[in-house]
Design a protein around this motif. Structure first.
Motif, PDB file in Angstrom:
ATOM      1  N   GLY A  98      38.320  52.841  41.705  1.00 46.16           N
ATOM      2  CA  GLY A  98      37.250  52.105  41.040  1.00 46.16           C
ATOM      3  C   GLY A  98      37.729  51.072  40.049  1.00 46.16           C
ATOM      4  N   TYR A  99      38.725  50.297  40.439  1.00 46.37           N
ATOM      5  CA  TYR A  99      39.228  49.252  39.543  1.00 46.37           C
ATOM      6  C   TYR A  99      38.214  48.116  39.394  1.00 46.37           C
ATOM      7  CZ  TYR A  99      43.920  51.258  39.818  1.00 46.37           C
ATOM      8  OH  TYR A  99      45.006  52.084  39.735  1.00 46.37           O
ATOM      9  N   VAL A 100      38.276  47.454  38.270  1.00 46.85           N
ATOM     10  CA  VAL A 100      37.402  46.304  38.017  1.00 46.85           C
ATOM     11  C   VAL A 100      38.265  45.048  37.952  1.00 46.85           C
ATOM     12  CG1 VAL A 100      35.824  45.243  36.351  1.00 46.85           C
ATOM     13  CG2 VAL A 100      35.759  47.704  36.731  1.00 46.85           C
ATOM     14  N   ASP A 101      37.807  43.980  38.583  1.00 43.44           N
ATOM     15  CA  ASP A 101      38.528  42.714  38.496  1.00 43.44           C
ATOM     16  C   ASP A 101      37.726  41.757  37.629  1.00 43.44           C
ATOM     17  OD1 ASP A 101      40.714  41.202  40.813  1.00 43.44           O
ATOM     18  OD2 ASP A 101      39.916  40.255  39.016  1.00 43.44           O
ATOM     19  N   GLU A 102      38.360  41.272  36.586  1.00 45.50           N
ATOM     20  CA  GLU A 102      37.642  40.421  35.619  1.00 45.50           C
ATOM     21  C   GLU A 102      37.492  38.984  36.103  1.00 45.50           C
ATOM     22  OE1 GLU A 102      36.790  41.363  32.294  1.00 45.50           O
ATOM     23  OE2 GLU A 102      37.464  43.438  32.459  1.00 45.50           O
ATOM     24  N   LEU A 103      38.093  38.654  37.224  1.00 44.04           N
ATOM     25  CA  LEU A 103      38.050  37.284  37.761  1.00 44.04           C
ATOM     26  C   LEU A 103      38.500  36.247  36.725  1.00 44.04           C
ATOM     27  CD1 LEU A 103      34.731  37.297  39.842  1.00 44.04           C
ATOM     28  CD2 LEU A 103      37.028  37.834  40.603  1.00 44.04           C
ATOM     29  N   LYS A 104      39.613  36.520  36.096  1.00 44.45           N
ATOM     30  CA  LYS A 104      40.102  35.585  35.077  1.00 44.45           C
ATOM     31  C   LYS A 104      41.143  34.611  35.628  1.00 44.45           C
ATOM     32  CE  LYS A 104      39.226  37.962  30.753  1.00 44.45           C
ATOM     33  NZ  LYS A 104      39.673  39.053  29.897  1.00 44.45           N
ATOM     34  N   GLY A 105      41.847  35.028  36.643  1.00 44.94           N
ATOM     35  CA  GLY A 105      42.932  34.194  37.144  1.00 44.94           C
ATOM     36  C   GLY A 105      42.477  33.187  38.180  1.00 44.94           C
ATOM     37  N   VAL A 106      43.453  32.444  38.686  1.00 44.55           N
ATOM     38  CA  VAL A 106      43.141  31.388  39.650  1.00 44.55           C
ATOM     39  C   VAL A 106      42.813  31.985  41.018  1.00 44.55           C
ATOM     40  CG1 VAL A 106      44.092  29.381  40.839  1.00 44.55           C
ATOM     41  CG2 VAL A 106      44.580  29.735  38.427  1.00 44.55           C
ATOM     42  N   THR A 107      43.728  32.841  41.503  1.00 46.89           N
ATOM     43  CA  THR A 107      43.585  33.382  42.848  1.00 46.89           C
ATOM     44  C   THR A 107      42.233  34.077  43.051  1.00 46.89           C
ATOM     45  OG1 THR A 107      45.883  33.936  42.478  1.00 46.89           O
ATOM     46  CG2 THR A 107      44.944  34.579  44.580  1.00 46.89           C
ATOM     47  N   GLU A 108      41.850  34.919  42.090  1.00 52.17           N
ATOM     48  CA  GLU A 108      40.613  35.679  42.211  1.00 52.17           C
ATOM     49  C   GLU A 108      39.425  34.749  42.384  1.00 52.17           C
ATOM     50  OE1 GLU A 108      43.248  36.022  40.071  1.00 52.17           O
ATOM     51  OE2 GLU A 108      42.434  37.213  38.437  1.00 52.17           O
ATOM     52  N   ASN A 109      39.379  33.693  41.589  1.00 57.00           N
ATOM     53  CA  ASN A 109      38.250  32.780  41.640  1.00 57.00           C
ATOM     54  C   ASN A 109      38.220  31.967  42.924  1.00 57.00           C
ATOM     55  OD1 ASN A 109      36.607  33.052  39.173  1.00 57.00           O
ATOM     56  ND2 ASN A 109      38.583  32.760  38.192  1.00 57.00           N
ATOM     57  N   VAL A 110      39.415  31.662  43.449  1.00 59.45           N
ATOM     58  CA  VAL A 110      39.445  30.986  44.745  1.00 59.45           C
ATOM     59  C   VAL A 110      38.882  31.923  45.804  1.00 59.45           C
ATOM     60  CG1 VAL A 110      40.942  30.049  46.538  1.00 59.45           C
ATOM     61  CG2 VAL A 110      41.343  29.466  44.152  1.00 59.45           C
ATOM     62  N   ILE A 111      39.265  33.208  45.735  1.00 62.35           N
ATOM     63  CA  ILE A 111      38.813  34.169  46.734  1.00 62.35           C
ATOM     64  C   ILE A 111      37.290  34.290  46.723  1.00 62.35           C
ATOM     65  CG2 ILE A 111      38.816  36.614  47.362  1.00 62.35           C
ATOM     66  CD1 ILE A 111      41.754  36.673  46.370  1.00 62.35           C
ATOM     67  N   VAL A 112      36.686  34.407  45.539  1.00 61.66           N
ATOM     68  CA  VAL A 112      35.230  34.586  45.491  1.00 61.66           C
ATOM     69  C   VAL A 112      34.493  33.250  45.518  1.00 61.66           C
ATOM     70  CG1 VAL A 112      35.416  36.768  44.274  1.00 61.66           C
ATOM     71  CG2 VAL A 112      35.120  34.676  42.962  1.00 61.66           C
TER      72      VAL A 112
END
Lengths: 55, 459
Positions: B422-436
């Motif tokens: 149940g990890y949470v991703d804060e969407l702070k980095g570059v890669t995460e935001n590109v993915i979503v």
């Protein structure tokens, strides 16, 4: 006056140009018709009603 | 008062350069001028009486303006909002020559302007720029591993392999080496430098003489080379003691009747034990050899006269042991083993070592990468308080975001772990935001606009 970074400047002028292009009242006296040029003029005069929030 | 001083003193009082030189050339000083009349002076320097009178009048006056004194210049520079290195450079360069206050004012103003201009804005993608700035010159680097790094006979890994070694944070470099500087007492003395070198260099029995095996007598004899012993300041008794103490042999060790050899006889009467004994005695391997003197990890020392001092270059590195040795200047001694620096001197020293090693390796290939890119890399590697590599076990593998790690390697297992725990991703980095599919938090993407109350129309 608060100094903006180049990115802040780009965003402010961009947002303001969009407002002007959609019919917002222009805050400088000018014959210029291009919304981006108008936004640039407004930015130089410091009258754009937009600022940034810094973290 | 020297001639030069006389000219300067006269110039400060408003005498023209030509005349000041004339006065000084005639051997007069400022003090002499006070006791002279105009007619006496005009004879001495062969000018008209009026000019002589003028000189005397000016010489009697107070110096016009004191040239900005060094202390006030210093305090002015100290107040500037620029880095230490810029301040130091300013102080050094400005005190080399004389400037008027307006000139200094202008230099300082332009320095600040230039400094502000080259500062990067917040939100700049510094990491990407650093990666590109190191990567591009990296393609021009030679693949050749071996080079002589200015020092004869010592091999040092350089070029791309060395850069890879640094960013991978290897525990030991493939060619560890040290540059040992000596303290004042030793650095100018050739004999002392040589003595120190032989105390540092690992010495094994085979360095001190010939090792002869006499199978029919069941005997190994070390025929001592006296000059080698003397060079290292060792006596034959020391040697016997060392062999006895270090070797833990099952053998009788005695001095030969001639007093110049050591006889070693295995207690067990077998050919095998004799060979085994011989193997240990002739070994110069750090793990199996018998160390007589020196530091185990330092296999070779080369002495060089560099500038005006003797410097030792070593193959192998043992910072902790070396800086303790009497005569070594620990503050200037270097090693290329970053892990060792981290353990002995701490993480900040390791950071500096990473920067220096990278600057030197790139510079050696004629590549100029701005030091700030390398500083960023070194900062990322050391920010956690220990040196970690750039790669899957270091920076890339320890990123906080699950999506970012999943994008890097072994996607499924990262996502599986994340869903299980149940990890949470804060969407702070570059890669995460590109993915979503969101704007990334860089440059204009990281600016948050807010409305300000309407102003008035201006002209």
């Amino acid at each position: 006056m608060k100094k903006f970074t180049k990115y802040e400047k780009a965003r402010i002028i961009g947002a303001r140009a969009l407002q002007i292009s959609m019919g917002a009242p222009v805050l400088v006296k000018t014959d210029e018709m291009d919304p981006i040029e108008i936004a640039l003029l407004e930015f130089e005069k410091g009258v754009i009603p937009i600022t940034v929030r810094r973290k | 008062m020297a001639k030069h001083d006389t000219i300067r003193a006269l110039l400060k009082r408003g005498v023209s350069e030509e005349l000041a030189e004339k006065v000084a050339d005639s051997g007069l000083t400022l003090g002499d001028l006070k006791g002279l009349t105009a007619s006496e002076l005009c004879k001495k320097i062969s000018t008209s009486e009026e000019i002589a009178a003028e000189i005397l009048q000016l010489a009697g006056s107070k110096p016009k303006k004191a040239i900005t004194s060094e202390t006030s210049l210093k305090s002015k520079i100290e107040q500037l909002e620029v880095p230490r290195s810029v301040k130091d450079a300013l102080i050094k360069r400005l005190s080399e020559r004389e400037f008027t206050p307006t000139q200094i004012e202008r230099i300082l103003r332009m320095t600040i302007e230039e400094y502000e201009r080259i500062k990067i804005d917040p939100c700049e993608a510094v990491g990407i720029v650093a990666a590109q700035s190191i990567g591009e010159p990296g393609t021009q680097m030679t693949m050749r591993t071996f080079h002589y790094a200015g020092v004869a006979e010592i091999y040092v890994t350089l070029g791309l392999p060395r850069i890879i070694e640094i960013v991978d944070a290897r525990k030991t470099p493939s060619t560890p080496m040290m540059v040992i500087k000596l303290n004042e007492e030793y650095r100018n003395d050739k004999t002392k430098a040589h003595a120190l070198a032989s105390r540092i260099e690992a010495t094994y029995p085979s360095h001190l003489g010939d090792i002869v095996t006499l199978p029919d007598e069941m005997l190994i004899r070390i025929e001592i080379d006296e000059s080698a012993m003397e060079k290292r300041g060792l006596g034959i008794d020391d040697l016997i003691e060392k062999i006895k103490g270090q070797g833990k042999f099952n053998a009788d060790i005695d001095l030969d009747e001639d007093g110049k050899s050591i006889n070693i006889r295995p207690k067990e009467y077998s050919y095998r034990s004799l060979l085994q004994l011989r193997g240990r005695l002739t070994s110069t391997n750090p793990s199996s050899g018998i160390l007589i003197a020196g530091i185990k990890d330092i296999t070779r020392v080369v002495i060089r006269h560099e500038g005006d001092e003797y410097t030792l270059y070593t193959e192998g590195s043992a910072l902790k042991d070396v800086i303790r040795i009497e005569g070594v200047d620990g503050a200037r001694t270097r090693t290329n083993n970053i892990n060792e620096i981290e353990n002995v001197l701490g993480i900040e020293a390791a950071r500096n070592a990473i920067i220096n090693e990278m600057v030197n390796t790139l510079g050696e290939q004629g590549l100029n990468v701005d030091i700030r890119h390398l500083m960023l890399v070194a900062d990322m590697m050391t920010v956690d308080g220990e040196v970690k590599q750039i790669g899957r076990h270091g920076i890339a593998g320890e990123k906080a975001s699950i999506l970012s790690r999943a994008a890097f390697e072994v996607t499924v297992s990262h996502l599986l772990d994340a869903s299980l725990y149940g990890y949470v991703d804060e969407l702070k980095g570059v890669t995460e935001n590109v993915i979503v599919g969101q704007p990334i938090k860089l440059g204009t993407g990281d600016v948050e606009l807010v409305a300000k109350p309407y102003g008035k129309v201006v002209d």
